[in-house]
Scaffold this motif. Structure first.
Motif, PDB file in Angstrom:
ATOM      1  N   LEU A   1       0.820  -1.211   0.000  1.00 17.90           N
ATOM      2  CA  LEU A   1       0.000   0.000   0.000  1.00 17.90           C
ATOM      3  C   LEU A   1       0.854   1.262   0.000  1.00 17.90           C
ATOM      4  O   LEU A   1       0.338   2.369  -0.024  1.00 17.90           O
ATOM      5  CB  LEU A   1      -0.945   0.011   1.196  1.00 17.90           C
ATOM      6  N   GLY A   2       2.172   1.104   0.029  1.00 14.69           N
ATOM      7  CA  GLY A   2       3.070   2.252  -0.073  1.00 14.69           C
ATOM      8  C   GLY A   2       3.506   2.839   1.254  1.00 14.69           C
ATOM      9  O   GLY A   2       4.009   3.967   1.299  1.00 14.69           O
ATOM     10  N   PHE A   3       3.357   2.100   2.332  1.00 12.81           N
ATOM     11  CA  PHE A   3       3.740   2.612   3.639  1.00 12.81           C
ATOM     12  C   PHE A   3       5.106   2.079   4.065  1.00 12.81           C
ATOM     13  O   PHE A   3       5.597   1.091   3.534  1.00 12.81           O
ATOM     14  CB  PHE A   3       2.684   2.242   4.691  1.00 12.81           C
ATOM     15  N   PHE A   4       5.687   2.781   5.035  1.00 14.10           N
ATOM     16  CA  PHE A   4       6.988   2.419   5.587  1.00 14.10           C
ATOM     17  C   PHE A   4       6.842   2.228   7.097  1.00 14.10           C
ATOM     18  O   PHE A   4       5.874   2.706   7.690  1.00 14.10           O
ATOM     19  CB  PHE A   4       8.018   3.516   5.295  1.00 14.10           C
ATOM     20  N   ASP A   5       7.807   1.580   7.697  1.00 14.41           N
ATOM     21  CA  ASP A   5       7.767   1.348   9.141  1.00 14.41           C
ATOM     22  C   ASP A   5       7.588   2.646   9.926  1.00 14.41           C
ATOM     23  O   ASP A   5       6.969   2.653  10.988  1.00 14.41           O
ATOM     24  CB  ASP A   5       9.027   0.618   9.607  1.00 14.41           C
ATOM     25  N   LEU A   6       8.100   3.752   9.408  1.00 16.19           N
ATOM     26  CA  LEU A   6       7.967   5.044  10.087  1.00 16.19           C
ATOM     27  C   LEU A   6       6.519   5.528  10.143  1.00 16.19           C
ATOM     28  O   LEU A   6       6.194   6.416  10.930  1.00 16.19           O
ATOM     29  CB  LEU A   6       8.837   6.090   9.398  1.00 16.19           C
ATOM     30  N   ASP A   7       5.640   4.969   9.301  1.00 16.55           N
ATOM     31  CA  ASP A   7       4.227   5.345   9.296  1.00 16.55           C
ATOM     32  C   ASP A   7       3.444   4.681  10.428  1.00 16.55           C
ATOM     33  O   ASP A   7       2.290   5.030  10.665  1.00 16.55           O
ATOM     34  CB  ASP A   7       3.578   4.974   7.961  1.00 16.55           C
ATOM     35  N   LEU A   8       4.065   3.731  11.103  1.00 15.54           N
ATOM     36  CA  LEU A   8       3.396   3.010  12.187  1.00 15.54           C
ATOM     37  C   LEU A   8       3.501   3.764  13.505  1.00 15.54           C
ATOM     38  O   LEU A   8       4.529   4.373  13.800  1.00 15.54           O
ATOM     39  CB  LEU A   8       4.015   1.630  12.376  1.00 15.54           C
TER      40      LEU A   8
END
Length: 151
Positions: free
Chosen positions: A87-94
C-alpha cells in the motif's frame, strides 16, 4: 477467534497524498442505512450447508485490496505487513502498539505497530485502526467486529 487488549483512546491520522494540505481525520456524520439481501440466485455454485468464510474486496489508499476476510469473532482489524508495504507505507508510518494478540499461534503475537486508514466499502468510508503483524496469511486484511458494526 483472535483478540487483543483494548487500545488507547488516542486517534492518529495518516496523510495519504503529499498534495493534501492536512491529514485525514474522522468526521462525525449521519449515514444512510440500506438493506443487503440475498436470494436463491446467490446460491449458485454453493454447496449447503454453507461453511465458507466471507471474503470481500475493499478500497483503501488508492488501491483495491482483495482477499479481505470478515471475521465476526475478532476484536481487532489486522493488516499483514506484506499488504502494508504494497500500500506504499513504511515502518515510520506506524504508531507504537504494545498490546499482544492472542490465537494467531500458541504464543502472544506483538504487532509491529498500528495505522489508521480510511476504508471504503461501496460508497461509505470510515477510518479504521489496523494492527500490523509480520505473519504469513492467505488474506491481506482481516476485518473484525469493530469495523463490521460501524458499517
Amino acid at each position: 477467534m483472535i483478540y487483543s487488549l483494548p487500545s488507547s483512546v488516542e486517534v492518529h491520522t495518516v496523510q495519504l497524498q503529499p498534495s493534501l494540505s492536512k491529514p485525514i481525520t474522522p468526521a462525525k456524520r449521519l449515514h444512510e442505512t440500506g438493506m443487503i439481501s440475498f436470494d436463491d440466485a446467490d446460491l449458485d455454485g454453493v454447496t449447503l450447508p454453507h461453511v465458507d468464510p466471507l471474503v470481500v474486496e475493499l478500497r483503501m489508499n488508492k488501491f483495491t485490496v482483495e482477499r479481505v476476510l470478515i471475521d465476526q469473532g475478532r476484536t481487532s482489524e489486522i493488516m499483514y505487513y506484506k499488504t502494508f508495504v504494497k500500500l506504499g507505507f513504511f515502518d515510520l508510518d506506524l504508531f507504537p502498539d504494545d498490546y499482544p494478540l492472542f490465537d494467531f499461534n500458541a504464543n502472544p503475537e506483538y504487532p509491529l505497530g498500528k495505522i489508521t486508514l480510511p476504508v471504503w466499502a461501496g460508497t461509505r468510508s470510515i477510518n479504521v485502526e489496523f494492527l500490523v503483524v509480520k505473519l504469513t496469511s492467505l488474506y491481506n486484511l482481516i476485518m473484525g467486529r469493530t469495523w463490521l458494526h460501524t458499517m
